[in-house]
Design an enzyme around this catalytic site. Structure first.
Site, PDB file in Angstrom:
ATOM      1  N   GLY A 190      43.506  41.873  38.011  1.00 47.03           N
ATOM      2  CA  GLY A 190      44.435  41.864  36.891  1.00 47.03           C
ATOM      3  C   GLY A 190      43.875  42.702  35.749  1.00 47.03           C
ATOM      4  O   GLY A 190      44.596  43.438  35.072  1.00 47.03           O
ATOM      5  N   THR A 191      42.571  42.625  35.562  1.00 48.72           N
ATOM      6  CA  THR A 191      41.907  43.384  34.508  1.00 48.72           C
ATOM      7  C   THR A 191      42.114  44.884  34.727  1.00 48.72           C
ATOM      8  O   THR A 191      42.437  45.626  33.792  1.00 48.72           O
ATOM      9  CB  THR A 191      40.391  43.061  34.494  1.00 48.72           C
ATOM     10  OG1 THR A 191      40.241  41.664  34.218  1.00 48.72           O
ATOM     11  CG2 THR A 191      39.646  43.877  33.459  1.00 48.72           C
ATOM     12  N   ASN A 193      47.180  32.465  28.709  1.00 45.66           N
ATOM     13  CA  ASN A 193      46.267  31.759  29.599  1.00 45.66           C
ATOM     14  C   ASN A 193      45.616  30.533  28.971  1.00 45.66           C
ATOM     15  O   ASN A 193      45.158  29.648  29.662  1.00 45.66           O
ATOM     16  CB  ASN A 193      45.192  32.728  30.106  1.00 45.66           C
ATOM     17  CG  ASN A 193      44.594  33.570  29.012  1.00 45.66           C
ATOM     18  OD1 ASN A 193      45.306  34.328  28.346  1.00 45.66           O
ATOM     19  ND2 ASN A 193      43.306  33.441  28.793  1.00 45.66           N
ATOM     20  N   GLN A 233      49.342  35.235  34.238  1.00 43.86           N
ATOM     21  CA  GLN A 233      49.483  33.771  34.260  1.00 43.86           C
ATOM     22  C   GLN A 233      50.879  33.340  34.711  1.00 43.86           C
ATOM     23  O   GLN A 233      51.074  32.208  35.132  1.00 43.86           O
ATOM     24  CB  GLN A 233      49.211  33.185  32.869  1.00 43.86           C
ATOM     25  CG  GLN A 233      47.753  33.168  32.491  1.00 43.86           C
ATOM     26  CD  GLN A 233      46.919  32.173  33.291  1.00 43.86           C
ATOM     27  OE1 GLN A 233      47.383  31.100  33.669  1.00 43.86           O
ATOM     28  NE2 GLN A 233      45.675  32.534  33.559  1.00 43.86           N
ATOM     29  N   SER A 262      47.665  39.294  39.080  1.00 36.27           N
ATOM     30  CA  SER A 262      46.382  39.068  39.741  1.00 36.27           C
ATOM     31  C   SER A 262      46.519  37.974  40.795  1.00 36.27           C
ATOM     32  O   SER A 262      47.023  36.890  40.504  1.00 36.27           O
ATOM     33  CB  SER A 262      45.323  38.673  38.709  1.00 36.27           C
ATOM     34  OG  SER A 262      44.134  38.333  39.379  1.00 36.27           O
ATOM     35  N   GLY A 263      46.059  38.267  42.008  1.00 37.38           N
ATOM     36  CA  GLY A 263      46.227  37.338  43.124  1.00 37.38           C
ATOM     37  C   GLY A 263      45.587  35.974  42.936  1.00 37.38           C
ATOM     38  O   GLY A 263      46.178  34.949  43.265  1.00 37.38           O
ATOM     39  N   HIS A 264      44.371  35.950  42.363  1.00 40.85           N
ATOM     40  CA  HIS A 264      43.633  34.673  42.372  1.00 40.85           C
ATOM     41  C   HIS A 264      44.177  33.628  41.401  1.00 40.85           C
ATOM     42  O   HIS A 264      43.706  32.496  41.381  1.00 40.85           O
ATOM     43  CB  HIS A 264      42.134  34.917  42.164  1.00 40.85           C
ATOM     44  CG  HIS A 264      41.706  35.258  40.769  1.00 40.85           C
ATOM     45  ND1 HIS A 264      41.143  34.322  39.931  1.00 40.85           N
ATOM     46  CD2 HIS A 264      41.741  36.414  40.069  1.00 40.85           C
ATOM     47  CE1 HIS A 264      40.828  34.909  38.783  1.00 40.85           C
ATOM     48  NE2 HIS A 264      41.189  36.177  38.837  1.00 40.85           N
ATOM     49  N   THR A 283      39.829  52.736  48.789  1.00 36.84           N
ATOM     50  CA  THR A 283      40.410  52.113  49.981  1.00 36.84           C
ATOM     51  C   THR A 283      40.981  50.747  49.628  1.00 36.84           C
ATOM     52  O   THR A 283      40.324  49.954  48.959  1.00 36.84           O
ATOM     53  CB  THR A 283      39.327  51.989  51.075  1.00 36.84           C
ATOM     54  OG1 THR A 283      38.839  53.306  51.354  1.00 36.84           O
ATOM     55  CG2 THR A 283      39.887  51.373  52.350  1.00 36.84           C
ATOM     56  N   CYS A 342      31.537  30.972  25.038  1.00 34.11           N
ATOM     57  CA  CYS A 342      30.179  31.171  24.546  1.00 34.11           C
ATOM     58  C   CYS A 342      29.781  32.626  24.755  1.00 34.11           C
ATOM     59  O   CYS A 342      29.578  33.069  25.877  1.00 34.11           O
ATOM     60  CB  CYS A 342      29.228  30.261  25.305  1.00 34.11           C
ATOM     61  SG  CYS A 342      27.569  30.268  24.663  1.00 34.11           S
TER      62      CYS A 342
HETATM   63  C1  LIG Z   1      42.895  36.033  34.582  1.00 32.10           C
HETATM   64  C2  LIG Z   1      43.673  36.886  33.671  1.00 32.10           C
HETATM   65  C3  LIG Z   1      43.482  38.273  33.633  1.00 32.10           C
HETATM   66  C4  LIG Z   1      42.423  38.968  34.433  1.00 32.10           C
HETATM   67  O1  LIG Z   1      42.688  38.965  35.815  1.00 32.10           O
HETATM   68  P1  LIG Z   1      41.453  39.194  36.817  1.00 32.10           P
HETATM   69  O2  LIG Z   1      42.118  39.387  38.141  1.00 32.10           O
HETATM   70  O3  LIG Z   1      40.621  37.946  36.770  1.00 32.10           O
HETATM   71  O4  LIG Z   1      40.724  40.388  36.374  1.00 32.10           O
HETATM   72  C5  LIG Z   1      44.262  39.014  32.783  1.00 32.10           C
HETATM   73  N1  LIG Z   1      45.196  38.438  32.008  1.00 32.10           N
HETATM   74  C6  LIG Z   1      45.419  37.112  32.027  1.00 32.10           C
HETATM   75  C7  LIG Z   1      46.473  36.531  31.163  1.00 32.10           C
HETATM   76  C8  LIG Z   1      44.656  36.289  32.858  1.00 32.10           C
HETATM   77  O5  LIG Z   1      44.863  34.976  32.852  1.00 32.10           O
END
Ligand SMILES: *Cc1c(COP(=O)(O)O)cnc(C)c1O
Length: 392
Positions: A71-72, A151, A179, A199-201, A237, A325
């Site tokens: 996502g970043t 988030n 999110q 972002s998949g995770h 890739t 932190c």
């Molecule tokens: C987690 C998150 C990201 C970053 O996604 P990653 O796949 O962890 O790099 C970006 N924006 C929001 C709002 C997120 O919650």
């Protein structure tokens, strides 16, 4: 008791069905999708099918879906790529004060390189006022980037309305929907955004895979340079198994969306109501109803969020605090400060982000633990002692 995981906004477990779909692409169908021979063509076909699945659910064309490493990366590509590609038109970018650091730090990067960045304020619930966006527009504004859902406090933005303001002036609009995707219904055509990050995770797919949607015709420079993957737009890739897992996770999330959201909204509201009743001097952060179904965020006065988290951890609960932190110094969350919380209250914050694996029994256990821990921490606080004296 087993541990209770309520930090689903940080990451989610990969679903068993998703892992099952992915496994053959590690061991059996491992061909490089750029290769011309049969094994390559086989994985290329699987990639294209995943692209079609994702495009179908989000309501865009498959050729507008570009796979990224996170996502970043999608956020950085959209923002930095669009800023440089449209530099001749202007150098002003508008974002909000409560974006994820993937957006804020990409904007900071541009600011250091001659771009001008406006960070829109938000109201006490974390909502961007469309009037503020209108007033911030300038002749040299080329890009607006505002997240779909936050988030930390779960606030959902009026993206369609905000985007319409941009479109009226022909300004590009990007939204970080990391999110929101897989959690609330998203329709790209209806929103009318030019770019959108995923972002998949965050929806039960693996870490390290994402999507940037780019509307056909949008001017964006490439961000990754190398091979000709993703139709010459994103070198590297492809994470084939990851992409296949992401498509399957999104497909399942889409099917189950309505039912799951009813379940989560019930759990969330039960948690919010009970904590509000049982714990004095607490405050719900974010909007009461206009929030992600799985998001809960409270501030407890007279305590430290970090101590709260450690004591919850001892009780087997994995949650998150609003404060991050950084380099040894405790900085309160920029989101909580933006909604107007004073530093000391922002410090005593707790985010509970729930998903379908969480149960009412778990909520009760967390609430009971919270009542005990908050009381114990307050008993150690000289400030709280003063408050009690003052009350009498
Ligand atoms: C987690 C998150 C990201 C970053 O996604 P990653 O796949 O962890 O790099 C970006 N924006 C929001 C709002 C997120 O919650």
């Amino acid at each position: 008791m087993n541990r209770i995981y309520v930090d689903n906004a940080a990451t989610t477990p990969v679903r068993k069905e998703v892992v099952d779909k992915m496994l053959p692409y590690y061991t059996e169908f491992y061909g490089n999708p750029s290769a011309v021979y049969a094994e390559g063509q086989q994985t290329k076909k699987a990639l294209d099918e995943a692209r079609e699945t994702i495009a179908g659910i989000l309501n865009c064309q498959p050729k507008e879906i570009f796979f990224t490493g996170s996502g970043t990366e999608a956020d950085n590509w959209a923002i930095i790529g669009a800023a440089y590609a449209n530099k001749a038109k202007g150098n002003h970018i508008i974002t909000s004060a409560i974006e994820h650091h993937a957006v804020l730090h990409a904007c900071d990067y541009l600011e250091k390189r001659g771009f001008e960045v406006t960070k829109l304020p938000v109201d006490e619930y974390g909502i961007v006022n469309p009037e503020d966006l209108k007033n911030a527009l300038k002749d040299n504004t080329v890009l607006i980037t505002i997240m779909t859902a936050n988030n930390e406090i779960g606030t959902i933005q009026p993206i369609k309305e905000l985007c319409a303001i941009a479109k009226e002036k022909g300004i590009l609009f990007h939204t970080d929907a990391v999110q929101a995707t897989g959690h609330i219904k998203l329709d790209i055509k209806d929103l009318n955004v030019d770019m959108l990050s995923i972002s998949g995770h965050k929806f039960n797919a693996p870490k390290g895979v994402g999507v940037l949607y780019i509307k056909t015709g949008t001017r964006v420079h490439n961000y990754m340079h190398g091979g000709g993957q993703e139709r010459n737009r994103r070198a590297g890739t492809e994470n084939v198994a990851g992409v296949i897992g992401m498509a399957e996770a999104l497909r399942l999330a889409d099917i189950e969306l309505e039912e799951k959201n009813k379940y989560l909204t019930n759990l969330r509201d039960y948690f919010i109501d009970t904590v509000s009743k049982k714990i004095p001097y607490c405050r719900l952060n974010g909007h009461r109803t206009n929030r992600l179904p799985g998001n809960i965020n409270f501030s407890f006065q007279y305590i430290e969020g970090e101590s709260l988290l450690l004591m919850l951890d001892i009780k087997g609960i994995s949650a998150s605090s609003g404060s991050a932190c950084t380099s040894g110094a405790l900085d309160p969350s920029h989101v909580l400060l933006a909604i107007g919380l004073p530093h000391e209250i922002a410090h005593g914050s707790l985010r509970i982000s729930i998903d379908s694996q969480n149960t009412k029994e778990e909520m009760d256990y967390i609430i009971d633990s919270l009542v005990t821990i908050v009381q114990r921490l307050r008993d150690m606080s000289p400030l709280y002692e003063e408050v009690l004296k003052g009350d009498k």
